[in-house]
Motif scaffolding. Structure first.
Motif, PDB file in Angstrom:
ATOM      1  N   UNK A 105       0.939  -1.368  -0.031  1.00  0.00           N
ATOM      2  CA  UNK A 105       0.098   0.069   0.157  1.00  0.00           C
ATOM      3  C   UNK A 105       0.605   1.236   0.044  1.00  0.00           C
ATOM      4  N   UNK A 106       0.605   2.248  -0.945  1.00  0.00           N
ATOM      5  CA  UNK A 106       1.243   3.429  -0.905  1.00  0.00           C
ATOM      6  C   UNK A 106       1.112   4.329   0.351  1.00  0.00           C
ATOM      7  N   UNK A 107       2.228   5.017   0.794  1.00  0.00           N
ATOM      8  CA  UNK A 107       2.110   5.700   1.983  1.00  0.00           C
ATOM      9  C   UNK A 107       1.133   7.097   1.668  1.00  0.00           C
ATOM     10  N   UNK A 108      -0.048   7.214   2.466  1.00  0.00           N
ATOM     11  CA  UNK A 108      -0.763   8.481   2.192  1.00  0.00           C
ATOM     12  C   UNK A 108      -0.066   9.678   2.489  1.00  0.00           C
ATOM     13  N   UNK A 109      -0.346  10.627   1.825  1.00  0.00           N
ATOM     14  CA  UNK A 109       0.361  11.867   1.566  1.00  0.00           C
ATOM     15  C   UNK A 109      -0.158  13.020   2.540  1.00  0.00           C
ATOM     16  N   UNK A 110      -0.768  13.923   2.069  1.00  0.00           N
ATOM     17  CA  UNK A 110      -1.318  14.891   2.455  1.00  0.00           C
ATOM     18  C   UNK A 110      -2.586  14.649   3.428  1.00  0.00           C
ATOM     19  N   UNK A 111      -3.133  15.438   4.685  1.00  0.00           N
ATOM     20  CA  UNK A 111      -4.173  15.472   5.188  1.00  0.00           C
ATOM     21  C   UNK A 111      -4.634  16.710   4.973  1.00  0.00           C
ATOM     22  N   UNK A 112      -6.163  16.851   5.238  1.00  0.00           N
ATOM     23  CA  UNK A 112      -6.900  17.890   4.968  1.00  0.00           C
ATOM     24  C   UNK A 112      -7.446  18.544   6.080  1.00  0.00           C
ATOM     25  N   UNK A 113      -7.585  19.932   6.151  1.00  0.00           N
ATOM     26  CA  UNK A 113      -8.443  20.670   7.168  1.00  0.00           C
ATOM     27  C   UNK A 113      -9.444  21.531   6.208  1.00  0.00           C
ATOM     28  N   UNK A 114     -10.696  21.704   6.563  1.00  0.00           N
ATOM     29  CA  UNK A 114     -11.562  22.548   5.671  1.00  0.00           C
ATOM     30  C   UNK A 114     -12.176  23.546   6.614  1.00  0.00           C
ATOM     31  N   UNK A 115     -12.338  24.720   6.265  1.00  0.00           N
ATOM     32  CA  UNK A 115     -11.662  25.271   5.120  1.00  0.00           C
ATOM     33  C   UNK A 115     -10.034  25.310   5.066  1.00  0.00           C
ATOM     34  N   UNK A 116      -9.273  25.271   4.083  1.00  0.00           N
ATOM     35  CA  UNK A 116      -8.035  25.074   3.914  1.00  0.00           C
ATOM     36  C   UNK A 116      -7.315  26.238   4.902  1.00  0.00           C
ATOM     37  N   UNK A 117      -7.865  27.340   5.075  1.00  0.00           N
ATOM     38  CA  UNK A 117      -7.352  28.580   5.876  1.00  0.00           C
ATOM     39  C   UNK A 117      -7.065  28.160   7.334  1.00  0.00           C
ATOM     40  N   UNK A 118      -5.964  28.410   7.916  1.00  0.00           N
ATOM     41  CA  UNK A 118      -5.795  27.824   9.241  1.00  0.00           C
ATOM     42  C   UNK A 118      -6.440  28.728  10.235  1.00  0.00           C
ATOM     43  N   UNK A 119      -7.073  28.486  11.185  1.00  0.00           N
ATOM     44  CA  UNK A 119      -7.664  29.604  12.296  1.00  0.00           C
ATOM     45  C   UNK A 119      -6.724  30.272  12.764  1.00  0.00           C
ATOM     46  N   UNK A 120      -7.043  31.662  13.156  1.00  0.00           N
ATOM     47  CA  UNK A 120      -5.844  32.564  13.692  1.00  0.00           C
ATOM     48  C   UNK A 120      -5.175  31.992  14.893  1.00  0.00           C
ATOM     49  N   UNK A 121      -3.676  32.000  14.954  1.00  0.00           N
ATOM     50  CA  UNK A 121      -3.085  31.461  16.093  1.00  0.00           C
ATOM     51  C   UNK A 121      -2.883  30.098  16.066  1.00  0.00           C
ATOM     52  N   UNK A 122      -3.490  29.221  15.065  1.00  0.00           N
ATOM     53  CA  UNK A 122      -3.323  27.761  15.067  1.00  0.00           C
ATOM     54  C   UNK A 122      -2.254  27.336  14.305  1.00  0.00           C
TER      55      UNK A 122
END
Length: 283
Positions: free
Chosen positions: A161-178
């Motif tokens: 099995x191929x190594x999974x790469x990116x993981x996602x957060x939605x929305x893509x913009x990070x919360x302020x200070x995170x």
């Protein structure tokens, strides 16, 4: 065995991935293959070698077998089970992937176990040789943020099995200070690189306070999941379950017919033990 054995009937079950008895989302089981092996009419003597895959043990230890299950910080993968005839491989049932562990300090966080592409299912870790591992989706209701840990991938044929790469957060913009940290999974082993000539499942990966599920062993091994971590005033660790090992039915000089596949009921906290049953006849 002696005599003109012509037909062998088999049931082969791979070892199960690690889980927890108290969880509503245990790891998936090893694959189950049943069918017949037809031998040449000239066969007068046959040696049968059987390897029974072990289920994942306590403390994240992967199960031994034809391709060992990967170990992990919490939940390992199951080992593959196999039948060989006169040193010719005939059947392999892959081991199941291990469950992932989510960690969060956010009081309004919920988790949902899903197969990619996010169809809700009641389990983590993949059934061997059939599907990918699970995604642990963590939803932080404050600010509408959703974090998705990538599932491990099941092996395909002789390729791990191929190594999974990116993981996602939605929305893509990070919360302020995170701060967002992504931890990649590990690829499963190819055929002939692992225990007894199979492929070993990938080890699980620690991800903050959580951990990804390890891959199952088999003809080739499944990969471990990947994880996404959010840190600020709250912490979210959302890892994916492990992928299952692949199955195999073939071999020169024998004809293998698989009559059906299915899975065993979930068992935890350690994975279920694999099983190999054979009977034979001269007709």
């Amino acid at each position: 065995m002696t005599g003109q054995v012509r037909r062998i009937t088999f049931t082969v079950i791979g070892g199960g991935g690690g889980a927890t008895a108290a969880s509503a989302a245990p790891a998936h089981q090893g694959a189950l293959l049943s069918g017949t092996i037809t031998l040449p009419a000239s066969a007068t003597s046959r040696n049968i070698n059987i390897i029974v895959g072990a289920g994942a043990g306590a403390a994240g230890v992967g199960g031994l077998g034809y391709g060992n299950g990967g170990s992990g910080p919490t939940y390992g993968g199951g080992g593959g089970s196999s039948i060989s005839i006169d040193n010719t491989l005939a059947v392999v049932a892959g081991g199941g992937g291990g469950r992932s562990v989510v960690n969060s300090t956010q009081g309004t966080t919920t988790t949902i176990d899903r197969y990619a592409p996010f169809t809700q299912m009641p389990s983590t870790g993949s059934s061997a040789g059939a599907v990918n591992g699970m995604t642990r989706q963590t939803t932080v209701t404050t600010g509408g943020q959703v974090y998705v840990g990538a599932p491990g991938l099941a092996a395909s044929g002789a390729t791990g099995g191929v190594a999974p790469l990116a993981t996602a957060n939605f929305p893509a913009t990070n919360p302020t200070g995170a701060t967002i940290v992504r931890t990649a999974g590990v690829a499963g082993g190819n055929h002939l690189t692992g225990a007894n000539g199979g492929g070993n499942g990938a080890n699980g990966v620690a991800a903050g306070g959580g951990s990804t599920g390890a891959g199952g062993g088999g003809y080739a091994g499944g990969s471990s999941g990947a994880s996404i971590r959010r840190t600020d005033g709250n912490i979210v660790d959302a890892p994916g379950g492990g992928g299952g090992g692949s199955n195999y039915t073939s071999g020169p000089g024998v004809v293998v017919t698989t009559t059906g596949t299915s899975n065993l009921p979930p068992v935890g906290p350690t994975g279920h033990v694999g099983r190999v049953e054979v009977t034979w006849s001269t007709t």
